[in-house]
Write an enzyme that holds these catalytic residues in place. Sequence first.
Site, mmCIF file in Angstrom:
data_model
loop_
_atom_site.group_PDB
_atom_site.id
_atom_site.type_symbol
_atom_site.label_atom_id
_atom_site.label_comp_id
_atom_site.label_asym_id
_atom_site.label_seq_id
_atom_site.Cartn_x
_atom_site.Cartn_y
_atom_site.Cartn_z
ATOM 1 C CB SER A 192 -0.907 -0.023 1.221
ATOM 2 O OG SER A 192 -1.878 0.981 1.152
ATOM 3 C CB SER A 225 2.271 -0.121 5.444
ATOM 4 O OG SER A 225 3.455 -0.304 6.211
ATOM 5 C CG ASP A 226 6.264 2.443 0.685
ATOM 6 O OD1 ASP A 226 7.340 1.985 1.134
ATOM 7 O OD2 ASP A 226 6.190 3.046 -0.400
ATOM 8 C CD1 TRP A 227 10.913 -0.027 5.650
ATOM 9 C CD2 TRP A 227 9.301 -0.883 4.375
ATOM 10 N NE1 TRP A 227 11.102 -1.387 5.606
ATOM 11 C CE2 TRP A 227 10.129 -1.943 4.839
ATOM 12 C CE3 TRP A 227 8.209 -1.194 3.568
ATOM 13 C CZ2 TRP A 227 9.891 -3.272 4.511
ATOM 14 C CZ3 TRP A 227 7.975 -2.521 3.236
ATOM 15 C CH2 TRP A 227 8.813 -3.534 3.700
#
Length: 813
Positions: A192, A225-227
């Site tokens: 995401s 999630s993206d970081w």
Amino acid sequence: MNDVPQSPVELSTVPLAEKVRLLTGASTFTLHGHDGLGLRPMAFSDGPTGVRGLQFSGGPEVTLLPNATVLASSWDEDAAEEVGRILAEEALAQGVHVVLGPTINLHRSPLGGRLFEAYSEDPLLSGRLAAAYVRGMQAAGVGACLKHLVANESETQRNTVSSVVDEATLREIYLLPFEIAVADADPWSVMSAYNRVNGIPATEQHHVQVEVLRDDWGWTGLVMSDWFATTSAAPAANGGLDLVMPGPDGPWGDALVRAVESGEVAESTVDEHVRRLLLLADRVGARGAPREAPADLPTPDSTVRREQMTRLAAAGLTVLTNRGGVLPLRSTDAVALVGRHAVETICMGGGSSKVNPPHQVSIVEGLRTRLASGPAVVDGVAVRRRPTMARQDVLCAPGGSDASVVWELLDADGEVLETRRTEEAETVVGWDDDLPRPCVGIRVRAEVLLDGGVEVGGLGVGDWTLRLAGEERSYAARVDGDGFGEEMLKLPGETFRVDLRGEGPHHLEGTVRLLDADDQGAMAGVARLQIAATTAVRPTEDVLEEARRAARACEVAVVVVGLTEEQETEAVDKSTLALPGDQDDLVRAVAAVAPRTVVVVNAATPVLMPWLDEVDAVLWAGLPGQEGGHAVAAALLGEVEPAGRLVTTFPRADGGSVAWSVTPVDGELTYDEGPWIGYRGHWAGRAPKPLFWAGHGLGYGAWEYADAEVTIDGTGPGALDVAVTLRNLGERESREVVQLYWDPAADDQPVRLVGWTAATVDSGAERRVRVCADARMMRRWDTAAGRWEQMPLDGTVLLARGLGDVRARLDLG
């Protein structure tokens, strides 16, 4: 979400806090294990163009592939599948379970700084190549991760911007490559994005992550999630996000436990997230029998990898112009090779996709091994505005070793916490460190292996003092923008000039005071530091005159121009398509006096070419990976055919695309061009005629298209194909990419690529080929009904070499 695969483990026996703990990373790139669930820790790695491993810098040597636009320019699904297999092998060698790729956001605006990681402006091309990449990777038991879901086509204010996209455009354009990859390859994970979509954070997008991804498409994998992208507990958990990265800290943990206890989140929702995590573990060998890496995997520097990287790069190189058949060159030609990019060829973009390759072959190196007398080399004009990390051949550690720099990490009392000797002139502090006390400063030492005028300095947020040959400079380095992660991805810093005399080496030493975590911005407590050292820049007119002298004395001049990681990087968008520095002047100076001039463009994305009519040939090289110099040289000399086709439309001028601005207004970036991005908008007259169309590429062949005929199969919706006879009129075997476009009769529907096929044909021979239309391109989204609607098969189908070179038009009535 009743279709979520059920784990055989009874989760009701696992305490809530233990389940929640599994849903946030254990570290930057690893996940927690759980003995009771038979779950071993999993490891993730960035990986669109190489599997970097678990360290942001200083990691193991790994293979550096050509960037995504080069790979996509082959228009070859078999090549994309081979790339997936290669990356899986690299992952298995490092114990990595999931590779974070492919990136299948679209090239909406050519200003997007991260477009080099993504395939193309077209959803069908991007989706089918992504599916092939996923199949190749997952066949070896390594998970792929489609990213970034969704409408994540720019980097400006990337962590807060809201992409405003209507539902039809979202479905028909930006979700479509994800839909195709999910349907055709079943990727085991999806990432995401950072941005919001229509005001809702991507990590909380119930509509996208649940209603579309799971309910409509029936997908069963894991959404991560993206970081640092996740900012909420209950909304993200209820919105379909399964896993928060990185760890060990994050917005879930105790907050998610409290949300379950208060009734904001059902415990069954947490269980669904855990089951998807366990399914991923089952698939990648982190539960049950572990997957073992084969003992005979090729090393990054092996003959096998060198051949693969050269071939994959060469297949995507694209001939844009070739007046008078100046290409291919002869090995006996007297060649002047001009340009900073010839000497320091840019082989990869910046940001999280960077890796540590065994080498990066420059175009100078590639041509020197092939030309009978070697090229006459002129370094070229400056191409960067900011200093960059020193090359490994410029520095060495004091005392002599394979390392380049010695870093001593200091605590508040000045005691040494850890000493690092790095091969690259770089280190990262505060990212998965295991230090007994906080690091507040660093002492750095290196030997500079340059003489004469030298620019040296330090990069990275902090207070620097550096000394070299009696010269000292102190300065405060701070980020100059508000982009998320600039402290790691767009390093601030300064350089100062020192005139070194004598053979050297010359001792460089200094100190860096790190900022307090509260003062360091989004990446609090993390510092990425580099040493810069390079030969001082010469005056432009001196370089131009040297280039003119070399060009007059040669039979053909090859000028290499391009972009750098300043323009093609994560976290920063471009502001212009113009080449940086005085590169346009360099091309014109050479073209004015050289007998023949070939320009090689070392950039992944479109650039302006005001000198195009003054040169004989242009070869687009992208960011060609670790063997890039060999691939470019082989293509220039005709050892291989550069048979690539563009994946992005090149506008003639800044502002020349339908979708241009990447700068949010009041926090919103409105996709008001709807589905008319790229070639679609140019074809409809919504933007000026481009310089080069997506799909354009000349190769070294000459083609005739004959006897085209269309067939419509009435037994299935949208079943359409076109047959055509290809005749190779050229003097050598050549590969042609036959592209099939459909231009519907409806004024509100854009032209679109619906299929393609490739054929390799001997000189003077012909072949009958058939191109089948993908039925997913023959429909439209009915927003009122909330479903797909089959479109009438009317209008015109076009067989083309890009829409600037249409070879056959077939009326559908």
